[in-house]
Design a protein around this motif. Sequence first.
Motif, PDB file in Angstrom:
ATOM      1  N   THR A   7       0.858  -1.297   0.129  1.00 34.75           N
ATOM      2  CA  THR A   7      -0.091   0.082   0.066  1.00 34.75           C
ATOM      3  C   THR A   7       0.923   1.272   0.045  1.00 34.75           C
ATOM      4  N   GLN A   8       1.935   1.311   0.882  1.00 36.81           N
ATOM      5  CA  GLN A   8       2.826   2.575   0.700  1.00 36.81           C
ATOM      6  C   GLN A   8       3.182   2.529  -0.516  1.00 36.81           C
ATOM      7  N   ILE A   9       3.810   1.750  -1.230  1.00 35.92           N
ATOM      8  CA  ILE A   9       4.378   1.926  -2.515  1.00 35.92           C
ATOM      9  C   ILE A   9       3.066   2.402  -3.437  1.00 35.92           C
ATOM     10  N   LEU A  10       2.068   1.844  -3.299  1.00 35.91           N
ATOM     11  CA  LEU A  10       0.741   2.420  -4.213  1.00 35.91           C
ATOM     12  C   LEU A  10       0.645   3.900  -4.057  1.00 35.91           C
ATOM     13  N   PHE A  11       0.650   4.578  -2.713  1.00 36.95           N
ATOM     14  CA  PHE A  11       0.562   5.821  -2.210  1.00 36.95           C
ATOM     15  C   PHE A  11       1.675   6.585  -2.721  1.00 36.95           C
ATOM     16  N   TRP A  12       2.718   5.944  -3.057  1.00 36.54           N
ATOM     17  CA  TRP A  12       4.017   6.867  -3.410  1.00 36.54           C
ATOM     18  C   TRP A  12       3.892   7.107  -4.941  1.00 36.54           C
ATOM     19  N   LEU A  44       5.131  18.661 -11.052  1.00 33.93           N
ATOM     20  CA  LEU A  44       5.266  20.091 -10.755  1.00 33.93           C
ATOM     21  C   LEU A  44       6.879  20.941 -10.647  1.00 33.93           C
ATOM     22  N   GLY A  45       7.888  19.837 -10.633  1.00 34.22           N
ATOM     23  CA  GLY A  45       9.173  20.177 -10.635  1.00 34.22           C
ATOM     24  C   GLY A  45       9.756  20.413  -9.350  1.00 34.22           C
ATOM     25  N   HIS A  46       8.939  19.760  -8.250  1.00 32.90           N
ATOM     26  CA  HIS A  46       9.379  19.946  -6.933  1.00 32.90           C
ATOM     27  C   HIS A  46       9.116  18.548  -6.090  1.00 32.90           C
ATOM     28  N   TYR A  47       9.713  18.273  -4.774  1.00 30.84           N
ATOM     29  CA  TYR A  47       9.596  17.170  -4.286  1.00 30.84           C
ATOM     30  C   TYR A  47      10.055  17.527  -2.611  1.00 30.84           C
ATOM     31  N   SER A  48       9.620  16.635  -1.868  1.00 32.33           N
ATOM     32  CA  SER A  48      10.100  16.345  -0.389  1.00 32.33           C
ATOM     33  C   SER A  48      10.042  17.774   0.173  1.00 32.33           C
ATOM     34  N   ASP A  78      14.285   9.611  -2.387  1.00 39.26           N
ATOM     35  CA  ASP A  78      13.214   9.633  -0.982  1.00 39.26           C
ATOM     36  C   ASP A  78      12.261   8.652  -1.130  1.00 39.26           C
ATOM     37  N   PHE A  79      11.710   7.945  -2.477  1.00 42.17           N
ATOM     38  CA  PHE A  79      10.955   6.948  -2.442  1.00 42.17           C
ATOM     39  C   PHE A  79      11.668   5.860  -1.674  1.00 42.17           C
ATOM     40  N   PHE A  80      12.684   5.413  -2.174  1.00 43.89           N
ATOM     41  CA  PHE A  80      13.588   4.232  -1.765  1.00 43.89           C
ATOM     42  C   PHE A  80      13.931   4.240  -0.418  1.00 43.89           C
ATOM     43  N   ARG A  81      14.352   5.447   0.136  1.00 43.50           N
ATOM     44  CA  ARG A  81      14.589   5.909   1.498  1.00 43.50           C
ATOM     45  C   ARG A  81      13.439   5.434   2.293  1.00 43.50           C
ATOM     46  N   ASP A  82      12.395   6.176   1.885  1.00 42.56           N
ATOM     47  CA  ASP A  82      11.032   5.613   2.734  1.00 42.56           C
ATOM     48  C   ASP A  82      10.623   4.261   2.781  1.00 42.56           C
ATOM     49  N   ILE A  83      10.816   3.603   1.863  1.00 40.22           N
ATOM     50  CA  ILE A  83      10.441   2.334   1.481  1.00 40.22           C
ATOM     51  C   ILE A  83      11.372   1.177   2.586  1.00 40.22           C
ATOM     52  N   TYR A  84      12.676   1.765   2.430  1.00 36.13           N
ATOM     53  CA  TYR A  84      13.750   1.039   3.041  1.00 36.13           C
ATOM     54  C   TYR A  84      13.619   1.048   4.490  1.00 36.13           C
ATOM     55  N   ASN A  85      13.114   2.351   5.000  1.00 40.88           N
ATOM     56  CA  ASN A  85      13.070   2.583   6.689  1.00 40.88           C
ATOM     57  C   ASN A  85      11.956   2.552   7.313  1.00 40.88           C
ATOM     58  N   ARG A  86      10.902   2.294   6.205  1.00 41.32           N
ATOM     59  CA  ARG A  86       9.260   2.185   7.064  1.00 41.32           C
ATOM     60  C   ARG A  86       9.328   1.347   8.098  1.00 41.32           C
ATOM     61  N   LYS A  87       9.778   0.152   8.019  1.00 40.90           N
ATOM     62  CA  LYS A  87       9.595  -0.829   9.175  1.00 40.90           C
ATOM     63  C   LYS A  87      10.087  -0.267  10.724  1.00 40.90           C
ATOM     64  N   ARG A  88      11.303   0.398  10.377  1.00 40.15           N
ATOM     65  CA  ARG A  88      12.103   1.125  11.531  1.00 40.15           C
ATOM     66  C   ARG A  88      11.503   2.285  12.043  1.00 40.15           C
ATOM     67  N   TRP A  89      10.611   3.018  11.024  1.00 41.18           N
ATOM     68  CA  TRP A  89      10.001   4.102  11.594  1.00 41.18           C
ATOM     69  C   TRP A  89       8.906   3.793  12.221  1.00 41.18           C
ATOM     70  N   ILE A  90       8.025   2.773  11.520  1.00 42.50           N
ATOM     71  CA  ILE A  90       6.994   2.362  12.425  1.00 42.50           C
ATOM     72  C   ILE A  90       7.301   2.010  13.718  1.00 42.50           C
ATOM     73  N   THR A  91       8.189   0.991  13.978  1.00 36.76           N
ATOM     74  CA  THR A  91       8.666   0.467  15.124  1.00 36.76           C
ATOM     75  C   THR A  91       9.116   1.694  16.166  1.00 36.76           C
ATOM     76  N   ASP A  92       9.666   2.568  15.594  1.00 34.36           N
ATOM     77  CA  ASP A  92       9.910   3.848  16.609  1.00 34.36           C
ATOM     78  C   ASP A  92       8.839   4.618  17.166  1.00 34.36           C
ATOM     79  N   ASP A  93       7.934   4.858  16.268  1.00 35.26           N
ATOM     80  CA  ASP A  93       6.462   5.431  16.273  1.00 35.26           C
ATOM     81  C   ASP A  93       5.741   4.749  17.516  1.00 35.26           C
TER      82      ASP A  93
END
Length: 180
Positions: free
Chosen positions: A95-100, A110-114, A139-154
């Motif tokens: 789902t996170q990939i589909l949101f991305w 738009l020519g800008h991001y993040s 940004d996409f690959f960073r978020d996908i790579y870190n998602r599990k750790r960030w959710i655990t931290d939250d």
Amino acid sequence: MKVLITGIGIVGKSTLRRQLLKKLQTAGAKVEHFDADCFGEIRHPLDTTCLKKIPKEFSDDVVYLIEDVHATMDQAVLPLSVYDLIIYLEPSFFTQILFWLPRMNRWFALGHYSWEKETGWQGNGRPGSLSNLPGILKDFFRDIYNRKRWITDDWQKIGQCKNVQVVRPSWSRQGPRFTF
């Protein structure tokens, strides 16, 4: 009542905030909503009333919907303990990939991001510029790579709070859907 809407990035927090705003207003409730990211422009017609600072004092007869992706971090706009309800959006990996995907497309167009509150937008500001693709993909690959750790931290922080509601966002052809 103060309601926090949080979760890792790009999971539908703003869409859920807008949906709750409309439903609560339709039900006759007094509602104010805020995005702690402090965007300087209107990203959606419902956000016209969202570009104000979070109050220091809160009225008991108003529902405050506060979206804060950084709610579990030091730069949170309010401490977790002040919220009457915490809504945590926790998507599946797929789902996170589909949101991305639509987000990356919109950023490229738009020519800008993040967006970051402290620095604003990254990118060169030229719509469709190929030079923005490396940053968007990073940004996409960073978020996908870190998602599990960030959710655990939250969860280490919000797991100690009472009144936490987990929402499982999903993606459909009509856009985000939320399951409570």
